[in-house]
Motif scaffolding. Structure first.
Motif, PDB file in Angstrom:
ATOM      1  N   GLY A 392       1.744  -0.148 -15.887  1.00  0.00           N
ATOM      2  CA  GLY A 392       1.319   0.404 -14.615  1.00  0.00           C
ATOM      3  C   GLY A 392       0.590  -0.628 -13.788  1.00  0.00           C
ATOM      4  N   VAL A 393       0.062  -0.165 -12.661  1.00  0.00           N
ATOM      5  CA  VAL A 393      -0.689  -1.034 -11.767  1.00  0.00           C
ATOM      6  C   VAL A 393      -1.810  -0.220 -11.144  1.00  0.00           C
ATOM      7  CG1 VAL A 393       0.774  -0.562  -9.747  1.00  0.00           C
ATOM      8  CG2 VAL A 393      -0.514  -2.704  -9.872  1.00  0.00           C
ATOM      9  N   ALA A 394      -2.948  -0.852 -10.909  1.00  0.00           N
ATOM     10  CA  ALA A 394      -4.079  -0.199 -10.254  1.00  0.00           C
ATOM     11  C   ALA A 394      -4.120  -0.610  -8.793  1.00  0.00           C
ATOM     12  CB  ALA A 394      -5.384  -0.580 -10.941  1.00  0.00           C
ATOM     13  N   VAL A 395      -4.338   0.349  -7.921  1.00  0.00           N
ATOM     14  CA  VAL A 395      -4.330   0.125  -6.482  1.00  0.00           C
ATOM     15  C   VAL A 395      -5.675   0.558  -5.907  1.00  0.00           C
ATOM     16  CG1 VAL A 395      -3.169   0.691  -4.311  1.00  0.00           C
ATOM     17  CG2 VAL A 395      -1.842   0.494  -6.426  1.00  0.00           C
ATOM     18  N   GLU A 396      -6.217  -0.245  -5.008  1.00  0.00           N
ATOM     19  CA  GLU A 396      -7.547   0.027  -4.470  1.00  0.00           C
ATOM     20  C   GLU A 396      -7.551   1.155  -3.435  1.00  0.00           C
ATOM     21  OE1 GLU A 396     -10.418  -1.204  -5.254  1.00  0.00           O
ATOM     22  OE2 GLU A 396     -10.100  -3.117  -6.283  1.00  0.00           O
ATOM     23  N   THR A 397      -6.644   1.090  -2.470  1.00  0.00           N
ATOM     24  CA  THR A 397      -6.708   1.995  -1.326  1.00  0.00           C
ATOM     25  C   THR A 397      -5.369   2.690  -1.081  1.00  0.00           C
ATOM     26  OG1 THR A 397      -6.012   0.355   0.315  1.00  0.00           O
ATOM     27  CG2 THR A 397      -8.378   0.438  -0.231  1.00  0.00           C
ATOM     28  N   GLU A 398      -5.432   3.780  -0.340  1.00  0.00           N
ATOM     29  CA  GLU A 398      -4.216   4.501   0.009  1.00  0.00           C
ATOM     30  C   GLU A 398      -3.326   3.655   0.919  1.00  0.00           C
ATOM     31  OE1 GLU A 398      -2.896   8.692   2.133  1.00  0.00           O
ATOM     32  OE2 GLU A 398      -4.976   8.390   1.533  1.00  0.00           O
ATOM     33  N   ILE A 399      -3.913   2.845   1.751  1.00  0.00           N
ATOM     34  CA  ILE A 399      -3.123   1.970   2.626  1.00  0.00           C
ATOM     35  C   ILE A 399      -2.300   0.991   1.789  1.00  0.00           C
ATOM     36  CG2 ILE A 399      -3.282   0.112   4.336  1.00  0.00           C
ATOM     37  CD1 ILE A 399      -5.654   1.594   5.549  1.00  0.00           C
ATOM     38  N   GLU A 400      -2.925   0.464   0.727  1.00  0.00           N
ATOM     39  CA  GLU A 400      -2.207  -0.445  -0.160  1.00  0.00           C
ATOM     40  C   GLU A 400      -1.063   0.281  -0.856  1.00  0.00           C
ATOM     41  OE1 GLU A 400      -3.066  -3.331  -4.049  1.00  0.00           O
ATOM     42  OE2 GLU A 400      -4.737  -2.343  -3.013  1.00  0.00           O
ATOM     43  N   LEU A 401      -1.289   1.533  -1.247  1.00  0.00           N
ATOM     44  CA  LEU A 401      -0.225   2.329  -1.858  1.00  0.00           C
ATOM     45  C   LEU A 401       0.932   2.524  -0.891  1.00  0.00           C
ATOM     46  CD1 LEU A 401       0.791   4.282  -4.139  1.00  0.00           C
ATOM     47  CD2 LEU A 401      -0.437   6.096  -2.920  1.00  0.00           C
ATOM     48  N   GLN A 402       0.630   2.874   0.326  1.00  0.00           N
ATOM     49  CA  GLN A 402       1.669   3.064   1.333  1.00  0.00           C
ATOM     50  C   GLN A 402       2.472   1.788   1.559  1.00  0.00           C
ATOM     51  OE1 GLN A 402      -0.704   4.287   4.640  1.00  0.00           O
ATOM     52  NE2 GLN A 402      -1.242   6.272   3.746  1.00  0.00           N
ATOM     53  N   ALA A 403       1.760   0.651   1.599  1.00  0.00           N
ATOM     54  CA  ALA A 403       2.435  -0.627   1.838  1.00  0.00           C
ATOM     55  C   ALA A 403       3.401  -0.978   0.717  1.00  0.00           C
ATOM     56  CB  ALA A 403       1.396  -1.731   2.005  1.00  0.00           C
ATOM     57  N   MET A 404       3.054  -0.627  -0.512  1.00  0.00           N
ATOM     58  CA  MET A 404       3.939  -0.904  -1.645  1.00  0.00           C
ATOM     59  C   MET A 404       5.301  -0.258  -1.460  1.00  0.00           C
ATOM     60  SD  MET A 404       1.372  -0.382  -4.900  1.00  0.00           S
ATOM     61  CE  MET A 404       2.696  -0.563  -6.072  1.00  0.00           C
ATOM     62  N   PHE A 405       5.314   0.931  -0.858  1.00  0.00           N
ATOM     63  CA  PHE A 405       6.570   1.649  -0.655  1.00  0.00           C
ATOM     64  C   PHE A 405       7.283   1.204   0.621  1.00  0.00           C
ATOM     65  CE2 PHE A 405       4.768   4.150  -3.961  1.00  0.00           C
ATOM     66  CZ  PHE A 405       5.833   4.785  -4.584  1.00  0.00           C
ATOM     67  N   VAL A 406       6.539   1.004   1.678  1.00  0.00           N
ATOM     68  CA  VAL A 406       7.160   0.559   2.928  1.00  0.00           C
ATOM     69  C   VAL A 406       7.819  -0.801   2.740  1.00  0.00           C
ATOM     70  CG1 VAL A 406       6.706  -0.168   5.294  1.00  0.00           C
ATOM     71  CG2 VAL A 406       5.604   1.898   4.400  1.00  0.00           C
ATOM     72  N   GLU A 407       7.118  -1.717   2.068  1.00  0.00           N
ATOM     73  CA  GLU A 407       7.644  -3.075   1.869  1.00  0.00           C
ATOM     74  C   GLU A 407       8.605  -3.170   0.687  1.00  0.00           C
ATOM     75  OE1 GLU A 407       4.098  -5.324   1.385  1.00  0.00           O
ATOM     76  OE2 GLU A 407       3.358  -4.914   3.419  1.00  0.00           O
ATOM     77  N   GLY A 408       8.635  -2.153  -0.154  1.00  0.00           N
ATOM     78  CA  GLY A 408       9.560  -2.157  -1.286  1.00  0.00           C
ATOM     79  C   GLY A 408       9.058  -2.880  -2.520  1.00  0.00           C
ATOM     80  N   ARG A 409       7.780  -3.280  -2.544  1.00  0.00           N
ATOM     81  CA  ARG A 409       7.265  -4.009  -3.706  1.00  0.00           C
ATOM     82  C   ARG A 409       7.267  -3.149  -4.967  1.00  0.00           C
ATOM     83  NH1 ARG A 409       2.100  -4.868  -3.103  1.00  0.00           N
ATOM     84  NH2 ARG A 409       1.800  -4.026  -1.000  1.00  0.00           N
ATOM     85  N   VAL A 410       7.188  -1.843  -4.797  1.00  0.00           N
ATOM     86  CA  VAL A 410       7.198  -0.957  -5.954  1.00  0.00           C
ATOM     87  C   VAL A 410       8.523  -1.044  -6.706  1.00  0.00           C
ATOM     88  CG1 VAL A 410       8.051   1.054  -4.655  1.00  0.00           C
ATOM     89  CG2 VAL A 410       6.674   1.389  -6.719  1.00  0.00           C
ATOM     90  N   LEU A 411       9.601  -1.385  -6.011  1.00  0.00           N
ATOM     91  CA  LEU A 411      10.907  -1.539  -6.663  1.00  0.00           C
ATOM     92  C   LEU A 411      10.887  -2.680  -7.667  1.00  0.00           C
ATOM     93  CD1 LEU A 411      13.061  -1.113  -3.434  1.00  0.00           C
ATOM     94  CD2 LEU A 411      12.829   0.576  -5.282  1.00  0.00           C
ATOM     95  N   ASP A 412      10.252  -3.779  -7.302  1.00  0.00           N
ATOM     96  CA  ASP A 412      10.160  -4.933  -8.208  1.00  0.00           C
ATOM     97  C   ASP A 412       9.256  -4.628  -9.397  1.00  0.00           C
ATOM     98  OD1 ASP A 412      11.802  -6.441  -6.528  1.00  0.00           O
ATOM     99  OD2 ASP A 412      10.102  -7.163  -5.342  1.00  0.00           O
ATOM    100  N   LEU A 413       8.145  -3.936  -9.142  1.00  0.00           N
ATOM    101  CA  LEU A 413       7.235  -3.596 -10.231  1.00  0.00           C
ATOM    102  C   LEU A 413       7.915  -2.700 -11.255  1.00  0.00           C
ATOM    103  CD1 LEU A 413       3.974  -2.892  -8.173  1.00  0.00           C
ATOM    104  CD2 LEU A 413       4.335  -4.771  -9.788  1.00  0.00           C
ATOM    105  N   ALA A 414       8.646  -1.708 -10.777  1.00  0.00           N
ATOM    106  CA  ALA A 414       9.323  -0.787 -11.679  1.00  0.00           C
ATOM    107  C   ALA A 414      10.418  -1.491 -12.477  1.00  0.00           C
ATOM    108  CB  ALA A 414       9.905   0.380 -10.894  1.00  0.00           C
ATOM    109  N   ALA A 415      11.089  -2.457 -11.854  1.00  0.00           N
ATOM    110  CA  ALA A 415      12.171  -3.172 -12.530  1.00  0.00           C
ATOM    111  C   ALA A 415      11.660  -4.010 -13.701  1.00  0.00           C
ATOM    112  CB  ALA A 415      12.909  -4.061 -11.529  1.00  0.00           C
ATOM    113  N   GLN A 416      10.399  -4.424 -13.639  1.00  0.00           N
ATOM    114  CA  GLN A 416       9.828  -5.286 -14.677  1.00  0.00           C
ATOM    115  C   GLN A 416       8.984  -4.509 -15.685  1.00  0.00           C
ATOM    116  OE1 GLN A 416       7.635  -8.271 -12.517  1.00  0.00           O
ATOM    117  NE2 GLN A 416       9.339  -8.628 -11.106  1.00  0.00           N
TER     118      GLN A 416
END
Length: 435
Positions: A392-416
């Motif tokens: 998993g990953v720890a996220v500080e703020t809701e804005i950071e959470l939103q950015a992970m999905f808008v930018e697609g970084r969550v796709l890379d994290l899940a793949a690894q």
């Protein structure tokens, strides 16, 4: 999304009620009349025939046999283990549930629902309980008290009950932060974690629980001073905060409710398709549902993601598919299995509570999902990070959470991610000390 979230937060704060205001709407568990004292004692004597080790007398806030949650899970597992070890398990909860301590009353007026060895016995008064406990200790010699929760109870009466058995050991569970404030999760006005400021803090002056807190705190401290319990905590995270804020110097132990036995290999996952993102549980703002629902609504029409909610009730949220999952006394692996069957890639655990353990987090990981946790949510991130890297990953703020999905970084994290599945390995609560 920000405007919708802002509207939701204003509605939550505006609708916050004091514990006494909320109590008006709480209904009794049953309208049954109390058992005759002789009938209650007969039930206990029948159980004594098969009891070789002693009697565990447990108190909590609700009927653990018919409700589900973290504390109820712990009570179920504790009861199962102690009964297997030759103990009788006698549990009491208030007939009148409350979102605060009960006012002090005569023992004859306090009604409790009694359950014995996993079966409902009936309604009894605290006066009859005290009489029965005195007889039990005389006949069996071994009685222990296990206080799981004091919501709805008058702690003064439970302290009197403990005093009827002077040789008994007493354990007090820190399942949450109710010892510090009637707002059990320390959410100021149901919206944000307050951290338990000093009793004379201005922050308490603007909170709906603030007026109740000084008297509540004094009663809890007197109870602990009177009963001198061993403190039991489901994690070191909650233990440290609890001890700091309560200035508790008595003995304490960390007893984790469960672990995970992971398979050696991850299952082959379907190729292609959207990232499957889940939320476990109901529509509690404090558990992060508002944040998840807003994220799902924002990504409506985004082919990269599919959103799911696993729980007992369809919440009919925009762009969220409901999957029925109901953890019960007879099926503790139900949520783990549902995560696996739904092939969730990611679970968002955005609890605003200072979690003492987090069953939903460990269930998500056991089901093979990558967990996104709010970093300041108590034990959630220590629990997930302790299961191993890439869980998993720890996220500080809701804005950071939103950015992970808008930018697609969550796709890379899940793949690894480490996607091995497993099963919960259940522990036995106070049974690990008594057996």
């Amino acid at each position: 999304m920000c405007r919708r979230r802002g509207d939701a937060m204003r509605a939550i704060i505006g609708g916050a009620l004091s514990p006494r205001e909320r109590a008006i709407h709480w209904r009794t568990i049953t309208d049954d009349a109390p058992l005759r004292p002789a009938d209650f004692m007969n039930a206990l004597e029948e159980a004594s025939v098969e009891t070789s080790a002693g009697w565990a007398i447990a108190f909590s806030h609700d009927h653990y046999l018919t409700t589900c949650g973290g504390a109820q899970n712990c009570i179920n597992d504790e009861e199962t283990a102690l009964r297997a070890g030759g103990w009788a398990y006698l549990h009491f909860c208030p007939v009148q549930p409350l979102p605060l301590l009960s006012d002090v009353s005569a023992a004859a007026d306090m009604r409790l629902l009694a359950s014995l060895n996993g079966r409902r016995v009936g309604v009894v008064t605290m006066a009859d309980v005290m009489t029965a406990l005195t007889l039990l200790e005389r006949r069996t010699g071994t009685v222990v008290f296990i206080i799981h929760h004091l919501l709805g109870h008058a702690p003064e009466l439970i302290a009197e009950a403990v005093a009827t058995c002077p040789k008994a050991r007493t354990f007090f569970w820190a399942h949450d932060l109710f010892a510090l404030c009637p707002s059990i999760h320390l959410l100021r006005n149901d919206a944000a974690f307050c951290g338990a400021p000093p009793l004379d803090s201005g922050a308490c002056g603007i909170c709906v629980a603030g007026e109740e807190r000084p008297g509540h705190s004094a009663r809890m401290r007197r109870f602990l001073e009177t009963t001198q319990p061993t403190l039991l905590a489901p994690s070191d995270t909650i233990l440290q905060l609890w001890r700091q804020r309560m200035d508790f110097s008595g003995p304490s132990l960390v007893l984790s409710p469960c672990g995970v036995d992971f398979a050696p290999y991850a299952p082959v996952r379907p190729e292609g398709g959207p990232l499957r993102v889940g939320f476990l549980g109901g529509d509690l703002h404090g558990k992060g549902w508002t944040v998840f629902a807003a994220l799902a609504a924002w990504h409506r029409g985004d082919s990269r993601y599919a959103f799911f909610q696993l729980g007992t009730r369809d919440l009919a949220a925009t762009n969220v598919t409901h999957v029925h999952a109901e953890v019960s006394r007879s099926n503790r692996q139900a949520m783990v299995e549902a995560v696996g069957k739904t092939n969730l890639d990611v679970v968002i655990n955005w609890s605003l509570f200072y979690e003492s353990f987090s069953f939903t987090a460990i269930e998500a990981a056991a089901g093979g999902a990558f967990v996104i946790a709010r970093k300041s949510a108590g034990n959630v991130w220590p629990l997930i990070s302790g299961l191993g890297p890439s869980r998993g990953v720890a996220v500080e703020t809701e804005i950071e959470l939103q950015a992970m999905f808008v930018e697609g970084r969550v796709l890379d994290l899940a793949a690894q991610a480490d996607r091995r599945r497993g099963r919960l390995t259940l522990n036995c609560g106070a049974g690990s000390i008594l057996l």
